[in-house]
Design an enzyme around this catalytic site. Sequence first.
Site, PDB file in Angstrom:
ATOM      1  N   TYR A 159       0.823  -1.211   0.000  1.00 26.67           N
ATOM      2  CA  TYR A 159       0.000   0.000   0.000  1.00 26.67           C
ATOM      3  C   TYR A 159       0.858   1.261   0.000  1.00 26.67           C
ATOM      4  O   TYR A 159       0.649   2.166  -0.813  1.00 26.67           O
ATOM      5  CB  TYR A 159      -0.938   0.001   1.206  1.00 26.67           C
ATOM      6  N   LYS A 163       1.236   4.252  -3.073  1.00 27.59           N
ATOM      7  CA  LYS A 163       0.892   5.660  -2.942  1.00 27.59           C
ATOM      8  C   LYS A 163       2.097   6.554  -3.260  1.00 27.59           C
ATOM      9  O   LYS A 163       1.934   7.666  -3.786  1.00 27.59           O
ATOM     10  CB  LYS A 163       0.348   5.954  -1.545  1.00 27.59           C
TER      11      LYS A 163
END
Length: 236
Positions: A159, A163
């Site tokens: 994750y 990003k």
Amino acid sequence: MTRIALITGANKGIGHEIARLLSGQGVTTIVGARDEERGRVAGERLGQPYVRIDVTDEASVTAAAKWIEQEYGKLDILVNNAGISGDITAVTPSTASVAAVREVYETNVFGVIAVTNAMLPLLRQSEAGRIVNMSSELGSLAMAMDPESPFWQANIIAYNSSKTALNMITVCYAKELMDTPIKVNAANPGYCATDLNGHTGFRTAEQGAAIAVRLATLDADGPTGAYLEDAGVLPW
């Protein structure tokens, strides 16, 4: 002239709140969702149109762009909100599977590129196109490497790195479109209570949506290629 917006992953959570807030400003807000039933229900709830779009499926993305072109002929706002957290049970990066990381990137990284490229011809028809990529403070390299940061312990390889990649994607598009009316920015909604984190966040989805709405409705003198939250600029 009425502004037209597309929000991906808008059937629930922050995406739904972005759609609700934009529609409250008189923007025709297309609810984008891969689940047709949930998307239609969300659209009906908001009194806004719905289009099926699975950001990991090129044919679905292409079909959504064609539908928007036929219905509206342009797009003024694109909010790349659809995202997944992936498997967060891996204790360390070395225990994460490549397949799990790849799955996150398909949505959070490659999906954003696919949707942006498909919608860009429509955004070029706008007098003031706006692209907002929903990022996270977990994508900040500076904060990740600060032992005093609350994010030091959150060493989630899939994750977090997705990003960080999204932030660079934001910069790349901003540079390409620098000489156009289109502005491209990354928004950090903060730690909001959504399905993504099992509703453990301390902010509401509406609070998280506020920064995206602000960037989606920037004036001509607003920033582009920036990484922003409610409080201001975030360190890359």
